[in-house]
Each structure stands twice: as C-alpha cells, then as structure tokens.
Enzyme design. Sequence first.
Site, PDB file in Angstrom:
ATOM      1  N   GLN A 183      33.362 -23.874  15.368  1.00 30.31           N
ATOM      2  CA  GLN A 183      34.715 -23.347  15.140  1.00 30.31           C
ATOM      3  C   GLN A 183      34.629 -22.109  14.242  1.00 30.31           C
ATOM      4  OE1 GLN A 183      37.656 -26.874  14.418  1.00 30.31           O
ATOM      5  NE2 GLN A 183      35.627 -27.593  13.820  1.00 30.31           N
ATOM      6  N   HIS A 221      36.431 -20.523  18.537  1.00 31.93           N
ATOM      7  CA  HIS A 221      37.473 -19.711  17.886  1.00 31.93           C
ATOM      8  C   HIS A 221      37.093 -18.245  17.821  1.00 31.93           C
ATOM      9  CE1 HIS A 221      39.120 -23.547  15.759  1.00 31.93           C
ATOM     10  NE2 HIS A 221      39.585 -23.412  16.998  1.00 31.93           N
ATOM     11  N   CYS A 234      41.119   3.571  26.585  1.00 31.36           N
ATOM     12  CA  CYS A 234      42.379   3.353  27.346  1.00 31.36           C
ATOM     13  C   CYS A 234      43.597   3.624  26.476  1.00 31.36           C
ATOM     14  CB  CYS A 234      42.417   1.914  27.881  1.00 31.36           C
ATOM     15  SG  CYS A 234      42.910   0.702  26.627  1.00 31.36           S
TER      16      CYS A 234
HETATM   17  P1  OAD Z   1      38.254 -26.779   6.988  1.00 32.75           P
HETATM   18  O1  OAD Z   1      38.226 -25.853   5.815  1.00 32.75           O
HETATM   19  O2  OAD Z   1      39.574 -27.275   7.511  1.00 32.75           O
HETATM   20  O3  OAD Z   1      37.341 -28.062   6.682  1.00 32.75           O
HETATM   21  C1  OAD Z   1      36.045 -27.868   6.162  1.00 32.75           C
HETATM   22  C2  OAD Z   1      35.402 -29.245   6.075  1.00 32.75           C
HETATM   23  O4  OAD Z   1      34.068 -29.067   5.608  1.00 32.75           O
HETATM   24  C3  OAD Z   1      36.096 -30.194   5.097  1.00 32.75           C
HETATM   25  O5  OAD Z   1      36.278 -31.455   5.725  1.00 32.75           O
HETATM   26  C4  OAD Z   1      35.087 -30.321   3.930  1.00 32.75           C
HETATM   27  O6  OAD Z   1      35.093 -31.643   3.378  1.00 32.75           O
HETATM   28  C5  OAD Z   1      33.783 -30.064   4.643  1.00 32.75           C
HETATM   29  N1  OAD Z   1      32.714 -29.517   3.793  1.00 32.75           N
HETATM   30  C6  OAD Z   1      32.830 -28.754   2.702  1.00 32.75           C
HETATM   31  N2  OAD Z   1      31.601 -28.406   2.234  1.00 32.75           N
HETATM   32  C7  OAD Z   1      30.696 -28.968   3.098  1.00 32.75           C
HETATM   33  C8  OAD Z   1      29.283 -28.959   3.194  1.00 32.75           C
HETATM   34  N3  OAD Z   1      28.531 -28.321   2.287  1.00 32.75           N
HETATM   35  N4  OAD Z   1      28.689 -29.630   4.211  1.00 32.75           N
HETATM   36  C9  OAD Z   1      29.440 -30.294   5.127  1.00 32.75           C
HETATM   37  N5  OAD Z   1      30.803 -30.325   5.105  1.00 32.75           N
HETATM   38  C10 OAD Z   1      31.407 -29.670   4.103  1.00 32.75           C
HETATM   39  O7  OAD Z   1      37.445 -26.015   8.141  1.00 32.75           O
HETATM   40  P2  OAD Z   1      37.439 -26.327   9.675  1.00 32.75           P
HETATM   41  O8  OAD Z   1      37.583 -27.805   9.956  1.00 32.75           O
HETATM   42  O9  OAD Z   1      36.280 -25.643  10.261  1.00 32.75           O
HETATM   43  O10 OAD Z   1      40.702 -21.883  12.899  1.00 32.75           O
HETATM   44  O11 OAD Z   1      38.785 -25.581  10.169  1.00 32.75           O
HETATM   45  C11 OAD Z   1      39.044 -25.568  11.557  1.00 32.75           C
HETATM   46  C12 OAD Z   1      39.803 -24.307  11.861  1.00 32.75           C
HETATM   47  O12 OAD Z   1      40.955 -24.160  11.012  1.00 32.75           O
HETATM   48  C13 OAD Z   1      39.038 -23.033  11.615  1.00 32.75           C
HETATM   49  O13 OAD Z   1      38.160 -22.743  12.669  1.00 32.75           O
HETATM   50  C14 OAD Z   1      40.169 -22.022  11.574  1.00 32.75           C
HETATM   51  C15 OAD Z   1      41.160 -22.764  10.711  1.00 32.75           C
HETATM   52  O14 OAD Z   1      42.472 -22.459  11.072  1.00 32.75           O
HETATM   53  C16 OAD Z   1      40.866 -20.584  13.364  1.00 32.75           C
HETATM   54  O15 OAD Z   1      40.508 -19.621  12.712  1.00 32.75           O
HETATM   55  C17 OAD Z   1      41.508 -20.500  14.698  1.00 32.75           C
END
Ligand code: OAD
Length: 249
Positions: free
Chosen positions: A103, A121, A155
């Site tokens: 993502q 994404h 364009c």
């Molecule tokens: P989030 O910021 O929502 O979640 C990050 C996750 O990583 C959390 O559950 C943390 O607990 C975990 N975390 C933090 N540090 C970590 C580490 N060192 N190792 C493993 N896990 C860790 O990010 P995403 O779930 O990726 O969308 O967010 C999904 C989407 O929301 C993104 O792609 C973006 C945002 O809107 C778009 O840009 C379209």
Amino acid sequence: MSISVDLRSVVDAIAPARTVTVLTGAGMSAESGVPTFRDVQTGLWARYDPMTLATPEAWDDDPALVWAWYQRRRAMVTAVEPNDGHRALAGWARSADIRVMTQNVDDLHERAGSTEVVHVHGSLFACRCDTCGRAYEPEVVDLDTDRIDPPECDCGGLVRPGVVWFGEALPQNAFAEATARAEAADVFVLVGTSGVVYPAAGLPHIARAAGATIIEINPHETDLSDACDITIRSTAAVAIPAIVDACTS
Ligand code: OAD
C-alpha cells in the site's frame, strides 16, 4: 523489540507452502524512517493538512502546492534506506515463491531488491499526465518551498503524482494482480498495516476465503488481527528476518 510468538507455528505454516503473498503497509517502512503524512508536516508544511493535500480537489485548486508536497515526500524517501525487513523479503524471494504487494508509495521494496512489486496505491516515482495519462519520471528535488509548478505534458496537461488520492479508484491492473496474488497464496503475511483502508484491507479476507493461512506482523492489534491465524507482535525489521532465517536454515 522481541518476537512474541514461538516461530515454530510460523515455520510449520510456511514450510509446506508453495506461494507466500506479502501485503505491506506504512509500518513496513517505519524502521527506515519514512515520514508518514504527519511527519512531513513540519516547518514549512506544518500549516497544511495532509488529508486535504492528497485529493483531486487540492490538485485542481493549487497544483503547484500539491506538486511541491510530493516533491518533498519523494526527496524524503530518497534520503532513507530500505530496512532489514525489506532486505529479508527480497532475499527470501531468491529461494521461494514470495509475492510482494504494498500500500506504500515509496520504492524501498524495489531498492532492497524485490521485483514485480504490486503498488495498489501507486508510487511516488510513477508520475503521469493528468490529461492524457502519459507516464513521466519525476526528478527528485528538495527545494524548501511550498510551491513548484508541475511540469507540463506535450498535450498541455500537467504532470501529476502517480499515487491514489482520497476518493480515487485504485489502479485496476494493480488491484486485479493483488487479488490474484491473494487467491494464489498458501500463506498470506500482513506487515505493518492498520487494515482500515479498503479495498486493500479486503485482500487478506480474499486469501482466507481461498484457504490461506494468515499471519500478521504488527507491534499493535489491528482491525484485521481477529482474521489472522498467527499474530506476531513485533516489527517488520525484527520479525521478517527472524522468520526468513527460521524458514530457510
Ligand atoms: P497506517 O499508518 O494506517 O498503519 C500503520 C500500521 O503499521 C499500524 O498498524 C502500526 O501499528 C504498524 N507499525 C508501526 N510501526 C511498525 C513497524 N516498525 N513494523 C510493523 N508494523 C508497524 O498505514 P497503512 O495501514 O499502510 O492510503 O495505511 C493504509 C493507507 O491509508 C495508506 O496506503 C494510505 C492511507 O490513506 C493512500 O494513500 C491511498
């Protein structure tokens, strides 16, 4: 951070697997120091709300502001390195069928050596014309300014960031490939995602329905934890190398 689960159950799940599919989120890049939306909001950018910048409306309203913000994020990603988790995944794929999808819009999986990474994404490094869709490679600059006019396409359109903005559909081909990889998984590993943004967060459910064992690597509980067979309360850069080592030695 230690690993809170006996890796035996993980090895037992992975040993017979033909295909392991991995879906990563922002937590995958956290130990590389990749700034999240909010981290970017320092100094010059402190007065802007990232949730409003990452939208088609912001682009229509002030393309120079949005382009400058993504230039800054590109420069910040370029200034950091893949972590041990990225590198362990890339190394694992040299001896097993490991399919990575993310993502994240950074390029750290690729810079660690992963190939054919699916970006559901989009990517900071895959720009395109907002009118004809022609692809463009962005140069990486870090001018400390909050306005940079985006390049113009032949364009007459403007070159925009190749990322999915709030309210936009996911790239069709990328999501179709991600769905296929979820369906093909014998084991599906979720790394560093809160699992709150759909349709990406639906991928583990697709894998589960197809019979996969679901493993979560995250220091915290998430909305997807209950759907996982094994949860590893650890970080990407600690848990992934430990798992790869346990499964390949
Ligand atoms: P989030 O910021 O929502 O979640 C990050 C996750 O990583 C959390 O559950 C943390 O607990 C975990 N975390 C933090 N540090 C970590 C580490 N060192 N190792 C493993 N896990 C860790 O990010 P995403 O779930 O990726 O969308 O967010 C999904 C989407 O929301 C993104 O792609 C973006 C945002 O809107 C778009 O840009 C379209």
